[in-house]
Design an enzyme around this catalytic site. Structure first.
Site, mmCIF file in Angstrom:
data_model
loop_
_atom_site.group_PDB
_atom_site.id
_atom_site.type_symbol
_atom_site.label_atom_id
_atom_site.label_comp_id
_atom_site.label_asym_id
_atom_site.label_seq_id
_atom_site.Cartn_x
_atom_site.Cartn_y
_atom_site.Cartn_z
ATOM 1 C CD GLU A 53 -8.565 2.450 11.200
ATOM 2 O OE1 GLU A 53 -9.728 2.692 10.815
ATOM 3 O OE2 GLU A 53 -7.896 1.488 10.791
ATOM 4 N NE ARG A 57 -2.408 -0.509 7.635
ATOM 5 C CZ ARG A 57 -3.329 -0.287 6.718
ATOM 6 N NH1 ARG A 57 -2.979 0.228 5.559
ATOM 7 N NH2 ARG A 57 -4.581 -0.580 6.957
ATOM 8 C CB THR A 81 -3.195 -2.156 11.200
ATOM 9 O OG1 THR A 81 -3.562 -1.123 10.286
ATOM 10 C CG2 THR A 81 -2.642 -3.326 10.407
ATOM 11 C CE LYS A 141 -11.076 -2.229 8.301
ATOM 12 N NZ LYS A 141 -9.799 -1.553 8.587
HETATM 13 C C1 3PG Z 1 -6.667 0.218 4.725
HETATM 14 O O1 3PG Z 1 -6.621 -0.735 5.461
HETATM 15 O O2 3PG Z 1 -5.687 0.716 4.174
HETATM 16 C C2 3PG Z 1 -7.999 0.825 4.607
HETATM 17 O O3 3PG Z 1 -8.904 -0.125 4.262
HETATM 18 C C3 3PG Z 1 -8.025 1.970 3.670
HETATM 19 O O4 3PG Z 1 -8.304 1.550 2.424
HETATM 20 P P1 3PG Z 1 -8.401 2.634 1.282
HETATM 21 O O5 3PG Z 1 -6.989 3.140 1.058
HETATM 22 O O6 3PG Z 1 -8.921 1.860 0.090
HETATM 23 O O7 3PG Z 1 -9.311 3.707 1.751
#
Ligand code: 3PG
Length: 223
Positions: A53, A57, A81, A141
């Protein structure tokens, strides 16, 4: 998936459940330098993790997806995202083969369906689960998992939403992944720990392969 096994071929069309079942962990990846995308993907694939994934961002996220899709055929790159229909379309055009969203909207759900893009929509409440189910989504999710109630929340949802399968993400780590994976309504977890920013910046690809191998070897007694 056992890292020593050969990857099973994926069918031409696959579902969000197939994405979740492929390995115990979906790495949540933030790419700042597009030059990192391909070696990072190869490192993860070498460790037994091919569902990747890449979050939308950073300015290079779509370029990173395109590079992985073109140059790492063993990887199955997805976009994270995804917050709008336009994000979903751009991700699919770049070569993303699945999508992950931090929340659920009808427009993102329908856009992904129209694009043939399996979607793991994010939910944190019972109402959001019901909205996602209304639109035909039942592989979800759970985000942000730790902040929104952790394993206890998933246990509570197993009653009214027994048919839903979850990928808890957000605050999941090697220290608590096994607790989530033991739950019958958890197919896999998501997390950023497989691609630490310092290891990526240093090009420590062997380290990332080791992290992936450990993640790929996590047991899933719940499924
Ligand atoms: C995110 O959106 O950054 C993910 O949920 C990852 O979260 P984490 O850094 O706590 O694994």
């Amino acid at each position: 998936m056992n890292p020593d096994t050969v990857y099973r071929p994926l069918p031409a069309t696959f579902t969000a459940r197939d994405v979740m079942r492929d390995a115990p962990v979906i790495p949540v990846i933030v790419v700042h330098d597009v030059a990192h995308a391909v070696p990072m993907a190869r490192a993860l694939v070498a460790g037994g993790i091919r569902m990747l994934e890449v979050t939308l961002r950073t300015p290079v996220a779509l370029e990173a997806i395109r590079a992985i899709a073109q140059e790492v055929p063993e990887a199955v790159v997805g976009a994270g995202t995804v917050r709008s229909a336009a994000d979903a379309k751009a991700a699919a055009q770049a070569g993303a083969r699945f999508a992950v969203s931090p929340g659920f909207t009808v427009s993102v759900g329908r856009a992904c369906r129209d694009l043939g893009l399996p979607l793991l929509p994010g939910v944190a409440t019972g109402s959001e689960i019901m909205m996602a189910q209304d639109e035909g989504y039942d592989a979800l999710k759970f985000f942000p998992a730790m902040q929104a109630g952790g394993a206890a929340m998933l246990k509570a949802w197993a009653g009214p939403f027994a048919e839903v399968s979850f990928c808890p993400t957000g605050g999941v780590s090697p220290a608590n992944a096994q607790e989530f994976l033991a739950l019958p309504n958890v197919a896999c977890v998501g997390g950023s720990w497989l691609t630490p920013a310092d290891a990526v910046a240093a090009g420590a690809w062997d380290h990332i392969t080791r992290l992936a191998r450990a993640a790929a070897g996590l047991a899933r007694p719940g499924t």
